[in-house]
Scaffold this motif. Sequence first.
Motif, PDB file in Angstrom:
ATOM      1  N   SER A   8       0.828  -1.201   0.000  1.00 44.20           N
ATOM      2  CA  SER A   8       0.000   0.000   0.000  1.00 44.20           C
ATOM      3  C   SER A   8       0.860   1.249   0.000  1.00 44.20           C
ATOM      4  CB  SER A   8      -0.924  -0.015   1.219  1.00 44.20           C
ATOM      5  OG  SER A   8      -1.665   1.170   1.303  1.00 44.20           O
ATOM      6  N   GLU A   9       1.966   1.221   0.780  1.00 43.16           N
ATOM      7  CA  GLU A   9       2.848   2.378   0.842  1.00 43.16           C
ATOM      8  C   GLU A   9       3.518   2.622  -0.499  1.00 43.16           C
ATOM      9  OE1 GLU A   9       5.443   1.430   4.000  1.00 43.16           O
ATOM     10  OE2 GLU A   9       4.043   1.971   5.584  1.00 43.16           O
ATOM     11  N   THR A  10       3.923   1.553  -1.181  1.00 45.31           N
ATOM     12  CA  THR A  10       4.567   1.705  -2.484  1.00 45.31           C
ATOM     13  C   THR A  10       3.619   2.325  -3.491  1.00 45.31           C
ATOM     14  OG1 THR A  10       5.966  -0.223  -2.058  1.00 45.31           O
ATOM     15  CG2 THR A  10       5.737   0.472  -4.360  1.00 45.31           C
ATOM     16  N   LEU A  11       2.380   1.848  -3.507  1.00 47.82           N
ATOM     17  CA  LEU A  11       1.409   2.358  -4.453  1.00 47.82           C
ATOM     18  C   LEU A  11       1.056   3.807  -4.169  1.00 47.82           C
ATOM     19  CD1 LEU A  11      -1.009  -0.705  -4.733  1.00 47.82           C
ATOM     20  CD2 LEU A  11       0.611   0.096  -6.448  1.00 47.82           C
ATOM     21  N   SER A  12       1.149   4.207  -2.903  1.00 49.11           N
ATOM     22  CA  SER A  12       0.774   5.573  -2.558  1.00 49.11           C
ATOM     23  C   SER A  12       1.719   6.579  -3.203  1.00 49.11           C
ATOM     24  CB  SER A  12       0.780   5.756  -1.030  1.00 49.11           C
ATOM     25  OG  SER A  12       2.088   5.630  -0.517  1.00 49.11           O
ATOM     26  N   GLU A  13       2.964   6.166  -3.514  1.00 54.05           N
ATOM     27  CA  GLU A  13       3.913   7.060  -4.143  1.00 54.05           C
ATOM     28  C   GLU A  13       3.528   7.371  -5.577  1.00 54.05           C
ATOM     29  OE1 GLU A  13       7.743   5.337  -3.845  1.00 54.05           O
ATOM     30  OE2 GLU A  13       7.797   5.362  -1.669  1.00 54.05           O
ATOM     31  N   LEU A  14       2.687   6.539  -6.166  1.00 52.96           N
ATOM     32  CA  LEU A  14       2.344   6.681  -7.571  1.00 52.96           C
ATOM     33  C   LEU A  14       1.076   7.490  -7.793  1.00 52.96           C
ATOM     34  CD1 LEU A  14       3.018   2.989  -8.587  1.00 52.96           C
ATOM     35  CD2 LEU A  14       4.546   4.919  -8.802  1.00 52.96           C
ATOM     36  N   VAL A  15       0.478   7.956  -6.707  1.00 53.10           N
ATOM     37  CA  VAL A  15      -0.755   8.735  -6.853  1.00 53.10           C
ATOM     38  C   VAL A  15      -0.424  10.039  -7.560  1.00 53.10           C
ATOM     39  CG1 VAL A  15      -2.585   9.934  -5.629  1.00 53.10           C
ATOM     40  CG2 VAL A  15      -1.783   7.719  -4.800  1.00 53.10           C
ATOM     41  N   PRO A  16      -1.046  10.334  -8.697  1.00 50.73           N
ATOM     42  CA  PRO A  16      -0.712  11.542  -9.452  1.00 50.73           C
ATOM     43  C   PRO A  16      -1.192  12.809  -8.750  1.00 50.73           C
ATOM     44  CG  PRO A  16      -2.613  10.441 -10.424  1.00 50.73           C
ATOM     45  CD  PRO A  16      -2.118   9.537  -9.329  1.00 50.73           C
ATOM     46  N   SER A  17      -0.455  13.868  -8.954  1.00 41.94           N
ATOM     47  CA  SER A  17      -0.859  15.164  -8.408  1.00 41.94           C
ATOM     48  C   SER A  17      -0.725  16.203  -9.512  1.00 41.94           C
ATOM     49  CB  SER A  17       0.022  15.555  -7.214  1.00 41.94           C
ATOM     50  OG  SER A  17       1.369  15.628  -7.603  1.00 41.94           O
ATOM     51  N   SER A  18      -1.644  17.149  -9.530  1.00 42.29           N
ATOM     52  CA  SER A  18      -1.669  18.148 -10.589  1.00 42.29           C
ATOM     53  C   SER A  18      -0.826  19.354 -10.206  1.00 42.29           C
ATOM     54  CB  SER A  18      -3.109  18.595 -10.862  1.00 42.29           C
ATOM     55  OG  SER A  18      -3.127  19.679 -11.762  1.00 42.29           O
ATOM     56  N   ILE A  19       0.004  19.793 -11.149  1.00 43.38           N
ATOM     57  CA  ILE A  19       0.807  20.991 -10.944  1.00 43.38           C
ATOM     58  C   ILE A  19      -0.093  22.205 -10.701  1.00 43.38           C
ATOM     59  CG2 ILE A  19       2.254  22.637 -12.197  1.00 43.38           C
ATOM     60  CD1 ILE A  19       3.854  20.424 -11.119  1.00 43.38           C
ATOM     61  N   LEU A  20      -1.276  22.191 -11.317  1.00 46.37           N
ATOM     62  CA  LEU A  20      -2.178  23.340 -11.214  1.00 46.37           C
ATOM     63  C   LEU A  20      -2.723  23.526  -9.803  1.00 46.37           C
ATOM     64  CD1 LEU A  20      -4.159  22.869 -14.562  1.00 46.37           C
ATOM     65  CD2 LEU A  20      -2.182  24.336 -14.124  1.00 46.37           C
ATOM     66  N   ASN A  21      -2.652  22.465  -8.980  1.00 46.32           N
ATOM     67  CA  ASN A  21      -3.186  22.542  -7.616  1.00 46.32           C
ATOM     68  C   ASN A  21      -2.093  22.682  -6.557  1.00 46.32           C
ATOM     69  OD1 ASN A  21      -5.829  22.192  -8.575  1.00 46.32           O
ATOM     70  ND2 ASN A  21      -5.597  19.957  -8.587  1.00 46.32           N
ATOM     71  N   VAL A  22      -0.847  22.844  -6.994  1.00 45.31           N
ATOM     72  CA  VAL A  22       0.274  22.920  -6.057  1.00 45.31           C
ATOM     73  C   VAL A  22       0.370  24.322  -5.461  1.00 45.31           C
ATOM     74  CG1 VAL A  22       2.795  22.883  -5.882  1.00 45.31           C
ATOM     75  CG2 VAL A  22       1.614  21.082  -7.143  1.00 45.31           C
ATOM     76  N   ASN A  23       0.669  24.372  -4.166  1.00 44.36           N
ATOM     77  CA  ASN A  23       0.914  25.644  -3.497  1.00 44.36           C
ATOM     78  C   ASN A  23       2.421  25.906  -3.519  1.00 44.36           C
ATOM     79  OD1 ASN A  23       1.225  27.841  -1.818  1.00 44.36           O
ATOM     80  ND2 ASN A  23      -0.237  27.120  -0.290  1.00 44.36           N
ATOM     81  N   TYR A  24       2.852  26.817  -4.376  1.00 45.32           N
ATOM     82  CA  TYR A  24       4.281  27.061  -4.559  1.00 45.32           C
ATOM     83  C   TYR A  24       4.908  27.828  -3.402  1.00 45.32           C
ATOM     84  CZ  TYR A  24       2.875  25.890  -9.306  1.00 45.32           C
ATOM     85  OH  TYR A  24       2.350  25.261 -10.399  1.00 45.32           O
ATOM     86  N   ASP A  25       4.087  28.418  -2.559  1.00 44.31           N
ATOM     87  CA  ASP A  25       4.621  29.221  -1.456  1.00 44.31           C
ATOM     88  C   ASP A  25       4.970  28.387  -0.226  1.00 44.31           C
ATOM     89  OD1 ASP A  25       4.334  31.578  -2.927  1.00 44.31           O
ATOM     90  OD2 ASP A  25       2.223  31.769  -2.345  1.00 44.31           O
ATOM     91  N   GLU A  26       4.430  27.166  -0.151  1.00 43.69           N
ATOM     92  CA  GLU A  26       4.715  26.299   0.996  1.00 43.69           C
ATOM     93  C   GLU A  26       5.936  25.434   0.687  1.00 43.69           C
ATOM     94  OE1 GLU A  26       1.350  24.033   2.157  1.00 43.69           O
ATOM     95  OE2 GLU A  26       0.123  25.777   2.691  1.00 43.69           O
ATOM     96  N   VAL A  27       7.035  25.735   1.316  1.00 44.34           N
ATOM     97  CA  VAL A  27       8.296  25.026   1.086  1.00 44.34           C
ATOM     98  C   VAL A  27       8.591  24.117   2.263  1.00 44.34           C
ATOM     99  CG1 VAL A  27      10.768  25.264   0.635  1.00 44.34           C
ATOM    100  CG2 VAL A  27       9.164  26.967  -0.277  1.00 44.34           C
TER     101      VAL A  27
END
Length: 320
Positions: free
Chosen positions: A135-154
Motif C-alpha cells: 500500500s505504501e509503495t502504491l501511494s507514491e504513484l498517486v498523481p498530483s496536478s501541478i495546477l493545484n500545487v501551493n508554490y509558497d509552501e516550502v
Amino acid sequence: MKKEIGKYIAFILGIVCIILAITLICIRISSVNAQTSDKNLKEKISEEISYLDSNIIELMNKMNNITVIKYKVYNKKINESEENKSSSESSNKQSQESSQSQSDSSSQNSEDNSSSQDSQSKNQGNNSSENKASSETLSELVPSSILNVNYDEVDWENISFLIEKIYSTWPVINLDLQKQGISNELINTFSLSMDGVIQSLKNKDKKNTLINLFNMYINIPKYSASINDDMEKQNIYNTKLNILNAYILVSTDNNWNNVITSVSTAKNYFSNIIASNNNQKEDLQKKYVILEDLERIAQINDKQIFFMGYKNVMQELENI
C-alpha cells in the motif's frame, strides 16, 4: 683467449637483453595498470556526477513542490499485471474447488469451511505487513496536478536534509575530482555555491536557494567534459542546464524573453543528441516535441502552465 673474451661479451649482452626485456614488461604492466586505474576513476566520477545531477534537480523541484517520476509508473503497471494474473489464477482455482466440493458430504464441507476460516485467520496476521508495504509503495504513484500545487509552501526541513546528504558526500567527490586533474578553482566554485545554499536555507530564502542550487548545477556539464569525450552525455547535461535556467527565471524573475531563449538553447543541444543517435530516433523525437511545447508554453507567460510543461520535459530527460 679471444674465444673466452667473446663468450664473456656474449654473456654480458645476454644479461643486458634479459634486463631490458624485463624492464619493458614492467613498464608495459605499469602502463596497463595506470590505464585501468584511470578508467576506474573516470567511471567512479561519472557516477558521482550523475548523483549530483539527480539530487540537485530534485532539490530545485522541491522548492516549488514539483515531483518528477523516474520509472515508478512502470513498476506499478507490472505489479498490476501480476496482480491481475494472480487474481485470475485464484478465481479459476476457487471455481475448480467449488465444483469439487459439491460432490463431498455436508459434514466434510463443514470441516473444510472451518479449516479455511482458521487458515485465513492465521494468514491475516502474517500478510498484514506485506499488504502495508504494498500500500505504501502504491501511494507514491498517486498523481498530483501541478495546477493545484501551493508554490509558497516550502518543506524546508526535508530540503535541508537532502542538501546535508550532498554535503556529506562532497569531500569524497572533491578528492576524486582533484585526482582527475580538475582545477581547484572549478571545484571551489561548487563548494562556495553549496555553502550559499546552506546559508539561504538557514534564512528560508527561497529565491537565493534556487539561484545557489542552479550555480551548483552549472558545474555538472564542466565536470563531465573534463573526464570523458561522451558528447551525448554532455549534450544531455547542457540541455538540462538550460531548462533549469528557464525554470529559475520563471521562479524568481518572470523574465519570459530570457525563458524562451533558454528553452531554445536547450532545443539546440538536444538536436545534437538526435543527430548523433541512430538507435532511439522515434523516442528522442518525441522528447524534442515536448521541448517545442515548452517553448510555446513560455510564450503564454503563465507560471503554472510553464511548470506543468517543465515537469513533463524534466521527466523525459531524466528517463533517457
